[in-house]
Design a protein around this motif. Structure first.
Motif, PDB file in Angstrom:
ATOM      1  N   SER A  40      64.327   4.933  31.857  1.00 53.25           N
ATOM      2  CA  SER A  40      63.174   5.195  32.706  1.00 53.25           C
ATOM      3  C   SER A  40      62.155   4.091  32.472  1.00 53.25           C
ATOM      4  O   SER A  40      61.629   3.939  31.368  1.00 53.25           O
ATOM      5  CB  SER A  40      62.565   6.559  32.374  1.00 53.25           C
ATOM      6  OG  SER A  40      61.369   6.770  33.094  1.00 53.25           O
ATOM      7  N   ILE A  41      61.891   3.308  33.533  1.00 54.88           N
ATOM      8  CA  ILE A  41      61.036   2.142  33.421  1.00 54.88           C
ATOM      9  C   ILE A  41      59.727   2.386  34.167  1.00 54.88           C
ATOM     10  O   ILE A  41      59.726   2.909  35.280  1.00 54.88           O
ATOM     11  CB  ILE A  41      61.734   0.896  34.010  1.00 54.88           C
ATOM     12  CG1 ILE A  41      63.072   0.663  33.310  1.00 54.88           C
ATOM     13  CG2 ILE A  41      60.841  -0.335  33.886  1.00 54.88           C
ATOM     14  CD1 ILE A  41      63.927  -0.391  33.989  1.00 54.88           C
ATOM     15  N   GLY A  42      58.631   2.000  33.564  1.00 47.94           N
ATOM     16  CA  GLY A  42      57.331   2.083  34.212  1.00 47.94           C
ATOM     17  C   GLY A  42      56.677   0.711  34.268  1.00 47.94           C
ATOM     18  O   GLY A  42      56.731  -0.040  33.292  1.00 47.94           O
ATOM     19  N   ILE A  43      56.110   0.363  35.406  1.00 49.22           N
ATOM     20  CA  ILE A  43      55.354  -0.875  35.560  1.00 49.22           C
ATOM     21  C   ILE A  43      53.942  -0.504  36.007  1.00 49.22           C
ATOM     22  O   ILE A  43      53.765   0.199  37.002  1.00 49.22           O
ATOM     23  CB  ILE A  43      56.003  -1.819  36.581  1.00 49.22           C
ATOM     24  CG1 ILE A  43      57.422  -2.208  36.116  1.00 49.22           C
ATOM     25  CG2 ILE A  43      55.138  -3.063  36.782  1.00 49.22           C
ATOM     26  CD1 ILE A  43      58.148  -3.137  37.086  1.00 49.22           C
ATOM     27  N   VAL A  44      52.961  -0.958  35.259  1.00 49.59           N
ATOM     28  CA  VAL A  44      51.560  -0.648  35.560  1.00 49.59           C
ATOM     29  C   VAL A  44      51.030  -1.602  36.629  1.00 49.59           C
ATOM     30  O   VAL A  44      51.338  -2.801  36.624  1.00 49.59           O
ATOM     31  CB  VAL A  44      50.702  -0.741  34.283  1.00 49.59           C
ATOM     32  CG1 VAL A  44      49.209  -0.763  34.612  1.00 49.59           C
ATOM     33  CG2 VAL A  44      51.012   0.438  33.356  1.00 49.59           C
ATOM     34  N   SER A  73      59.142   3.546  37.981  1.00 54.43           N
ATOM     35  CA  SER A  73      57.885   4.144  38.414  1.00 54.43           C
ATOM     36  C   SER A  73      56.811   3.064  38.401  1.00 54.43           C
ATOM     37  O   SER A  73      56.728   2.280  37.444  1.00 54.43           O
ATOM     38  CB  SER A  73      57.455   5.278  37.481  1.00 54.43           C
ATOM     39  OG  SER A  73      58.441   6.281  37.396  1.00 54.43           O
ATOM     40  N   PHE A  74      56.018   3.005  39.453  1.00 50.80           N
ATOM     41  CA  PHE A  74      54.870   2.116  39.493  1.00 50.80           C
ATOM     42  C   PHE A  74      53.626   2.966  39.251  1.00 50.80           C
ATOM     43  O   PHE A  74      53.370   3.923  39.988  1.00 50.80           O
ATOM     44  CB  PHE A  74      54.796   1.375  40.830  1.00 50.80           C
ATOM     45  CG  PHE A  74      55.894   0.368  41.002  1.00 50.80           C
ATOM     46  CD1 PHE A  74      55.770  -0.901  40.448  1.00 50.80           C
ATOM     47  CD2 PHE A  74      57.063   0.685  41.680  1.00 50.80           C
ATOM     48  CE1 PHE A  74      56.787  -1.839  40.588  1.00 50.80           C
ATOM     49  CE2 PHE A  74      58.078  -0.247  41.828  1.00 50.80           C
ATOM     50  CZ  PHE A  74      57.943  -1.513  41.283  1.00 50.80           C
ATOM     51  N   ILE A  75      52.862   2.623  38.229  1.00 55.36           N
ATOM     52  CA  ILE A  75      51.840   3.512  37.692  1.00 55.36           C
ATOM     53  C   ILE A  75      50.468   2.847  37.763  1.00 55.36           C
ATOM     54  O   ILE A  75      50.301   1.687  37.393  1.00 55.36           O
ATOM     55  CB  ILE A  75      52.174   3.863  36.228  1.00 55.36           C
ATOM     56  CG1 ILE A  75      53.606   4.414  36.131  1.00 55.36           C
ATOM     57  CG2 ILE A  75      51.176   4.859  35.674  1.00 55.36           C
ATOM     58  CD1 ILE A  75      54.166   4.422  34.719  1.00 55.36           C
ATOM     59  N   ALA A  76      49.490   3.581  38.247  1.00 59.15           N
ATOM     60  CA  ALA A  76      48.123   3.057  38.369  1.00 59.15           C
ATOM     61  C   ALA A  76      47.129   4.198  38.209  1.00 59.15           C
ATOM     62  O   ALA A  76      47.512   5.361  38.007  1.00 59.15           O
ATOM     63  CB  ALA A  76      47.936   2.363  39.717  1.00 59.15           C
ATOM     64  N   SER A  77      45.858   3.884  38.321  1.00 55.95           N
ATOM     65  CA  SER A  77      44.829   4.917  38.206  1.00 55.95           C
ATOM     66  C   SER A  77      44.917   5.926  39.332  1.00 55.95           C
ATOM     67  O   SER A  77      44.516   7.079  39.190  1.00 55.95           O
ATOM     68  CB  SER A  77      43.437   4.275  38.186  1.00 55.95           C
ATOM     69  OG  SER A  77      43.252   3.515  37.017  1.00 55.95           O
ATOM     70  N   ILE A  82      48.235  -0.682  45.959  1.00 60.30           N
ATOM     71  CA  ILE A  82      47.398  -1.398  44.988  1.00 60.30           C
ATOM     72  C   ILE A  82      47.489  -2.881  45.334  1.00 60.30           C
ATOM     73  O   ILE A  82      48.576  -3.454  45.367  1.00 60.30           O
ATOM     74  CB  ILE A  82      47.873  -1.169  43.538  1.00 60.30           C
ATOM     75  CG1 ILE A  82      47.994   0.330  43.227  1.00 60.30           C
ATOM     76  CG2 ILE A  82      46.938  -1.865  42.566  1.00 60.30           C
ATOM     77  CD1 ILE A  82      46.699   1.092  43.276  1.00 60.30           C
ATOM     78  N   THR A  83      46.359  -3.503  45.584  1.00 57.62           N
ATOM     79  CA  THR A  83      46.344  -4.879  46.048  1.00 57.62           C
ATOM     80  C   THR A  83      46.340  -5.883  44.899  1.00 57.62           C
ATOM     81  O   THR A  83      45.788  -5.616  43.827  1.00 57.62           O
ATOM     82  CB  THR A  83      45.114  -5.143  46.944  1.00 57.62           C
ATOM     83  OG1 THR A  83      45.140  -6.513  47.371  1.00 57.62           O
ATOM     84  CG2 THR A  83      43.816  -4.882  46.204  1.00 57.62           C
ATOM     85  N   THR A 111      53.503   4.843  42.568  1.00 56.81           N
ATOM     86  CA  THR A 111      54.183   6.125  42.781  1.00 56.81           C
ATOM     87  C   THR A 111      53.631   7.229  41.892  1.00 56.81           C
ATOM     88  O   THR A 111      53.816   8.408  42.192  1.00 56.81           O
ATOM     89  CB  THR A 111      55.686   5.979  42.508  1.00 56.81           C
ATOM     90  OG1 THR A 111      55.888   5.494  41.156  1.00 56.81           O
ATOM     91  CG2 THR A 111      56.318   4.990  43.482  1.00 56.81           C
ATOM     92  N   HIS A 112      52.958   6.845  40.801  1.00 59.03           N
ATOM     93  CA  HIS A 112      52.431   7.817  39.844  1.00 59.03           C
ATOM     94  C   HIS A 112      51.085   7.352  39.317  1.00 59.03           C
ATOM     95  O   HIS A 112      50.767   6.158  39.328  1.00 59.03           O
ATOM     96  CB  HIS A 112      53.386   7.996  38.657  1.00 59.03           C
ATOM     97  CG  HIS A 112      54.737   8.532  39.016  1.00 59.03           C
ATOM     98  ND1 HIS A 112      55.746   7.740  39.534  1.00 59.03           N
ATOM     99  CD2 HIS A 112      55.241   9.788  38.940  1.00 59.03           C
ATOM    100  CE1 HIS A 112      56.819   8.485  39.754  1.00 59.03           C
ATOM    101  NE2 HIS A 112      56.535   9.730  39.403  1.00 59.03           N
ATOM    102  N   THR A 113      50.310   8.291  38.828  1.00 57.48           N
ATOM    103  CA  THR A 113      49.087   7.979  38.108  1.00 57.48           C
ATOM    104  C   THR A 113      49.388   8.006  36.608  1.00 57.48           C
ATOM    105  O   THR A 113      50.470   8.423  36.171  1.00 57.48           O
ATOM    106  CB  THR A 113      47.980   8.985  38.414  1.00 57.48           C
ATOM    107  OG1 THR A 113      48.343  10.269  37.860  1.00 57.48           O
ATOM    108  CG2 THR A 113      47.757   9.121  39.921  1.00 57.48           C
ATOM    109  N   PHE A 114      48.403   7.588  35.829  1.00 54.39           N
ATOM    110  CA  PHE A 114      48.572   7.651  34.374  1.00 54.39           C
ATOM    111  C   PHE A 114      48.784   9.094  33.918  1.00 54.39           C
ATOM    112  O   PHE A 114      49.456   9.338  32.906  1.00 54.39           O
ATOM    113  CB  PHE A 114      47.341   7.056  33.680  1.00 54.39           C
ATOM    114  CG  PHE A 114      47.139   5.594  33.962  1.00 54.39           C
ATOM    115  CD1 PHE A 114      48.161   4.680  33.771  1.00 54.39           C
ATOM    116  CD2 PHE A 114      45.922   5.130  34.439  1.00 54.39           C
ATOM    117  CE1 PHE A 114      47.989   3.333  34.029  1.00 54.39           C
ATOM    118  CE2 PHE A 114      45.733   3.783  34.702  1.00 54.39           C
ATOM    119  CZ  PHE A 114      46.765   2.876  34.503  1.00 54.39           C
ATOM    120  N   ALA A 115      48.242  10.042  34.669  1.00 52.98           N
ATOM    121  CA  ALA A 115      48.374  11.455  34.296  1.00 52.98           C
ATOM    122  C   ALA A 115      49.702  12.058  34.725  1.00 52.98           C
ATOM    123  O   ALA A 115      50.171  13.024  34.111  1.00 52.98           O
ATOM    124  CB  ALA A 115      47.220  12.259  34.896  1.00 52.98           C
TER     125      ALA A 115
END
Length: 279
Positions: A40-44, A73-77, A82-83, A111-115
């Motif tokens: 499972s990979i996450g990129i912020v 998963s692409f993860i942001a606030s 996200i530009t 695709t996801h938030t930090f939460a």
């Protein structure tokens, strides 16, 4: 121009060539196990991320995932686009903020938030001018996310100035790390007792991997996947299919001389041993 048969796609090319060298590989037991494990990979992401910091490693990961199972998963606030355009920020101390509204940009979808991010095995933190905005605004959301997931991660990776987030989170204490050589002075002011390596193309210290600037993230990703899965076979074939010849010496980044990084050896050649892998 007419074709008698449809041209091969990159994925078709990979599927038809990957087994050519698999028989010569000697993977370790852990590499054999990793080949069947679904990582499972996450990129912020954050406003002002550097596009190649994300897309470069993702290109390699996507191709490798044709053989070795992964999720991303692409993860942001917040979720949604996200530009890569950096918000206005102070680029020179004492000067007014610079507005970069004229800058062309690309948006990627978080695709996801930090939460809400799922359990992760691998977390990658890119760099970009947006790092400066986060620091300027004292935004520590990425650092908090790193700290909340660090113990459960198998690997933590950063590209370029993404190492700022690792340093600010504290996970680089007493560990080796590197970063973008053109931003060396800014990045290395962060963190406590970080063993910054001035001439490294990338570093590995335990489960933490850090790379030099932008394109170096692809070099690190190749080295990282070679460590996880074994180099010969799929990983080498992916690099040759996308026609990228990676730097393979982690200890030498010629840009440390170009940008006059303190501690770099200016007498070393600016040439690197870059050639197709396996040849």
């Amino acid at each position: 121009m007419l074709f008698s048969k449809p041209p091969l796609t990159l994925l078709t090319l990979l599927l038809t060539t990957a087994d050519l060298t698999l028989s010569t590989s000697s993977p370790s037991p852990s590499q054999l196990s990793n080949r069947s494990k679904k990582f499972s990979i996450g990129i912020v992401l954050f406003p002002g991320f550097e596009p190649l910091d994300v897309i470069g490693p993702f290109e390699i990961l996507q191709s490798v995932s044709a053989y070795y199972p992964q999720t991303i998963s692409f993860i942001a606030s917040q979720t949604g686009p996200i530009t890569s355009r950096c918000p206005p920020h102070v680029m020179v101390p004492g000067q007014p903020p610079v507005n970069l509204d004229h800058l062309i940009s690309v948006s990627l979808t978080a695709t996801h938030t930090f939460a809400t991010a799922p359990p992760l095995d691998i977390l990658l933190i890119p760099g970009g001018m947006g790092n400066m905005v986060l620091v300027e605004n004292n935004d520590t959301s990425i650092e908090s996310f790193i700290n909340s997931r660090y113990k459960s991660l198998s690997y933590l990776l950063s590209v370029c100035t993404g190492s700022v987030s690792l340093a600010r989170s504290g996970v680089l204490k007493n560990k080796k790390a590197t970063t973008n050589k053109s931003f060396w002075g800014w990045v290395t002011q962060f963190g406590n007792n970080v063993k910054w390596v001035p001439a490294a193309r990338w570093t590995q210290d335990g489960k933490i991997w850090t790379s030099s600037g932008v394109a170096a993230g692809m070099d690190m990703t190749y080295a990282f996947l070679s460590k996880v899965y074994g180099r010969v076979g799929v990983v080498d074939n992916v690099m040759n299919a996308i026609e990228y010849a990676p730097h393979t010496d982690p200890k030498w980044d010629p840009f440390s001389v170009v940008w006059d990084v303190p501690g770099a050896d200016p007498k070393r050649s600016l040439e690197s041993c870059v050639k197709p892998v396996g040849f």
